[in-house]
Design a protein around this motif. Structure first.
Motif, PDB file in Angstrom:
ATOM      1  N   MET A   1      40.780  67.860   8.752  1.00  9.65           N
ATOM      2  CA  MET A   1      39.601  68.666   8.433  1.00  9.65           C
ATOM      3  C   MET A   1      39.906  69.627   7.300  1.00  9.65           C
ATOM      4  O   MET A   1      40.886  70.365   7.347  1.00  9.65           O
ATOM      5  CB  MET A   1      39.145  69.461   9.658  1.00  9.65           C
ATOM      6  N   ARG A   2      39.084  69.617   6.270  1.00  8.96           N
ATOM      7  CA  ARG A   2      39.195  70.554   5.175  1.00  8.96           C
ATOM      8  C   ARG A   2      37.819  71.155   4.888  1.00  8.96           C
ATOM      9  O   ARG A   2      36.782  70.488   5.066  1.00  8.96           O
ATOM     10  CB  ARG A   2      39.720  69.894   3.906  1.00  8.96           C
ATOM     11  N   LEU A   3      37.794  72.395   4.430  1.00  7.89           N
ATOM     12  CA  LEU A   3      36.571  73.122   4.110  1.00  7.89           C
ATOM     13  C   LEU A   3      36.450  73.238   2.602  1.00  7.89           C
ATOM     14  O   LEU A   3      37.410  73.624   1.921  1.00  7.89           O
ATOM     15  CB  LEU A   3      36.618  74.513   4.746  1.00  7.89           C
ATOM     16  N   SER A   4      35.283  72.905   2.055  1.00 13.02           N
ATOM     17  CA  SER A   4      35.088  73.012   0.614  1.00 13.02           C
ATOM     18  C   SER A   4      35.118  74.482   0.202  1.00 13.02           C
ATOM     19  O   SER A   4      34.869  75.380   1.005  1.00 13.02           O
ATOM     20  CB  SER A   4      33.770  72.367   0.198  1.00 13.02           C
ATOM     21  N   SER A   5      35.412  74.741  -1.071  1.00 15.27           N
ATOM     22  CA  SER A   5      35.594  76.116  -1.527  1.00 15.27           C
ATOM     23  C   SER A   5      34.301  76.916  -1.523  1.00 15.27           C
ATOM     24  O   SER A   5      34.342  78.151  -1.495  1.00 15.27           O
ATOM     25  CB  SER A   5      36.207  76.117  -2.929  1.00 15.27           C
TER      26      SER A   5
END
Length: 703
Positions: free
Chosen positions: A684-688
């Motif tokens: 899981m990654r969160l956009s900037s």
């Protein structure tokens, strides 16, 4: 000791008519220095004698990327002819002999020794013949290259009878964070009737170690000792420390038969001076990402601003883009940014906001980069095939978000993909000769750093993704003598007084590097066994956690500093932080202010956030079912935290959210998704811009 460009004065006075001589006793690391004017003469009554000392860097071209190291070093104290230096193989074979002139300040061998499979050099340098009336010794070892640490130090040999030391007292003053050079006291024995051995004893208020080394003749040698490093948690606090070193010159191992004049004492006074540098104008983040797309809009954001010390607190901000408005609240230290995308074409738009403090004498400007992504297409719900998280790569090969653009960088063996989190398509592909270990965008989005399996750092322009530079570190093998971190590769960016540095390990310990050139800026000592790092968005606060056999992890909050001479170092800014007992720690995130650290703990199946100075739980942590694993935690620049929890038996993953700005922060469910049979940190990654969550192939909109 002189540690920066300045006028230095000797404390000892000289009288009219006396002869004087000035020489460089010790070269600084990675430089060679020499007296170019006024090195010797007779004192006149007209004016005090002056001398000029010039230093030059010892360099190896980072773009050359040599397969074998070049063996070179500095020379100090040499004033006589006859010195021969020899490059020997580990088997003692003389590979090359260099006859050194009396005026030499450096040396180099044309022939390169072989290198082991682990990267260490098979060879060493010795003094083959001493100069007339002097004794010289080689400090350092070839295995430290390509950073040039080899030094040849020379001194005149005493002719007085018995055992003599050149001095019986040494005073050393360093700035906090400065690595004190090993100290040398030369000794000699005249009139010995049998071989002589030196033995050393010392107490340890300041002295970390001490020993004796014989020159190739039994009638001379030197005592050398190291002082405790004035950095990290191993250091003594600023202040003055005194030690005594006792030196014996003996005919026998029990030292019952000593040379006349033995033993002798060396009094050591060691002062660590604390400097308090002025606080520069600083901001809480260097890049802001805005978006205008169907169903997704982020067009305003606030940044915290700290005025420089010594100013009246006023500062101004200016933008170079017509579509970006800025508002300043100097009383509360807030910069408000508002984007107006009307009339803009689809694609990326860039702006620079420049902050300055006109009333401050230095008035150094600080840029903040702003990116605005405009799209009329409906965002995709999945990434294109082949752009998901790798199921087999190690944890440090995580996907990372660009801080300025809606891109996710995905390492794939010998490639790095720049994937758009709205279209799901690959914008750019970077290809390398070797497998990629780690990808790191700079905090302002102006650079992309890629670290590969051959310890080469590739530097790209952040917007065009064109190669700017590359530099290489020839890694030592696992038995290197530095005693520093030698585990997984590490690459982080920090800021010290507004200047960016890379923290990089798996070369010669853990180092601070100038990001674009790879030039060494300092060592991050004392971090053996570290398995997790995290840094705040501003880059000025860091955290590290160490593994312990019990499964408990302990660590420190870190502060990054710089000495007056420009050497970067780290200090612990907290007592030990003991993380809750856990079988594994899969991910870390630092909240926007840098004051709190959040971690995903697989064994205890919790996400925990603690303040950076103690074990105080600053927000509620949650615990879930025993068979669940917590793999990811992300923190947005709007002070929202996301966590991902995975149930291995069901293949399901639950995503949770916590808004730290709420009056009573509490975890809420965002979505439940199908994760598949295997999951790892970095899924899981969160956009900037904080609007898109990417989980493996799936893309979600945040609440």
């Amino acid at each position: 000791m002189v540690n920066a460009d300045r006028i230095a004065r000797f404390p000892t006075s000289v009288k009219k008519g006396e002869r004087y001589s000035i020489e460089v006793r010790r070269n600084p690391r990675y430089q060679t220095c020499g007296v170019t004017e006024g090195g010797e003469g007779v004192v006149s009554s007209a004016a005090p004698p002056t001398a000029k000392v010039v230093c030059e860097d010892l360099k190896i071209d980072p773009l050359a990327l040599p397969t074998l190291p070049v063996v070179l070093g500095s020379i100090s104290g040499l004033s006589a002819s006859g010195l021969h230096l020899q490059l020997l193989s580990n088997d003692g074979e003389v590979l090359e002999t260099s006859i050194v002139p009396s005026t030499a300040k450096s040396f180099a061998f044309e022939r390169a020794p072989t290198v082991s499979a682990g990267g260490s050099v098979n060879g060493y340098v010795v003094v083959g013949q001493q100069p007339v009336g002097q004794a010289c010794e080689v400090l350092g070892h070839v295995g430290d290259l390509p950073e040039t640490t080899l030094q040849v130090v020379c001194h005149r040999v005493s002719t007085a009878a018995g055992f003599n030391l050149e001095t019986t007292s040494i005073a050393v003053t360093v700035e906090e964070g400065e690595e004190p050079a090993p100290q040398i006291v030369w000794g000699s024995v005249v009139g010995a009737n049998a071989p002589v051995t030196f033995y050393v004893e010392h107490n340890d208020a300041a002295v970390a170690w001490a020993g004796a080394r014989q020159a190739r003749t039994t009638t001379s040698g030197f005592i050398w000792f190291g002082l405790k490093a004035a950095n990290y948690n191993r250091s003594p606090s600023p202040g003055t420390y005194k030690d005594t070193i006792k030196v014996y010159a003996c005919y026998d191992t029990s030292c019952k038969s000593q040379v006349p004049g033995s033993p002798k004492q060396i009094q050591v006074e060691y002062t660590i001076r604390r400097e308090t540098p002025p606080t520069p104008l600083s901001v809480s983040q260097r890049a802001v990402a805005f978006t205008q797309a169907p169903g997704h809009s982020r067009l305003s954001h606030n940044i915290s601003v700290t005025p420089p010390s010594g100013s009246d607190g006023d500062w101004i901000a200016e933008t170079d883009a017509h579509w970006l408005n800025v508002f300043t609240d100097t009383a509360n230290g807030v910069l408000s940014l508002n984007a107006s995308p009307a009339g803009l074409s689809t694609g990326m738009h860039y702006a620079t906001v420049t902050l300055s403090s006109p009333g401050h004498p230095d008035n150094v400007s600080v840029p903040v980069k702003v990116g605005l992504f405009v799209s009329t297409a409906t965002p995709a719900s999945e990434l294109a095939s082949g752009t998901g998280a790798s199921k087999t790569s190690p944890y440090y090969m995580q996907r990372v978000a660009d801080p300025l653009r809606p891109w996710l960088y995905v390492p794939k063996d010998k490639q790095v993909l720049a994937v758009n989190v709205y279209s799901g398509q690959t914008e750019r592909t970077l290809t390398f000769d070797n497998p990629v270990w780690q990808v790191l965008p700079s905090d302002d989005g102006q650079r992309l750093y890629v670290y590969d399996s051959q310890y080469t750092t590739h530097v790209f322009d952040g917007e065009r993704l064109e190669l700017i530079n590359r530099y290489k570190c020839n890694r030592l093998d696992a038995s290197n003598s530095t005693g520093e971190y030698d585990g997984f590769p590490l690459m982080l960016q920090v800021r010290v007084e507004n200047t960016a540095y890379l923290v990089q390990s798996n070369c010669h310990g853990t180092m601070f590097l100038e990001p674009d050139t790879g030039r060494l800026a300092g060592m991050m000592n004392g971090l053996m066994g570290i398995d997790r790092y995290a840094v705040s968005r501003a880059g000025d606060v860091g955290y590290h956690l160490l593994s312990r056999w019990s499964g408990i992890r302990i660590g420190h909050r870190l502060a990054f500093r710089k000495t007056a001479s420009g050497e970067v170092y780290v200090l612990t800014a907290s007592d030990y932080i003991q993380w809750p007992s856990t079988q594994g720690l899969s991910d870390l995130a630092v909240v926007l202010s840098g004051d709190e650290l959040c971690g995903a703990s697989t064994g205890s199946t919790i996400i925990t956030c603690v303040d950076g100075l103690s074990l105080k739980y600053t927000i509620p942590h949650f615990s879930i079912e025993p068979d669940a694993l917590v793999y990811d935690v992300e923190a947005s620049d709007a002070d929202v935290i996301y966590g991902a929890i995975y149930w291995g038996n069901s293949g399901m993953a639950k995503i949770k959210r916590l808004d730290r700005r709420a009056t009573a922060p509490a975890w809420t469910d965002v979505a439940t998704v199908m994760a598949g049979p295997y999951v790892k940190p970095g899924e899981m990654r969160l956009s900037s811009d904080g609007l898109r969550l990417v989980f493996d192939q799936l893309m979600l909109s945040t609440p």
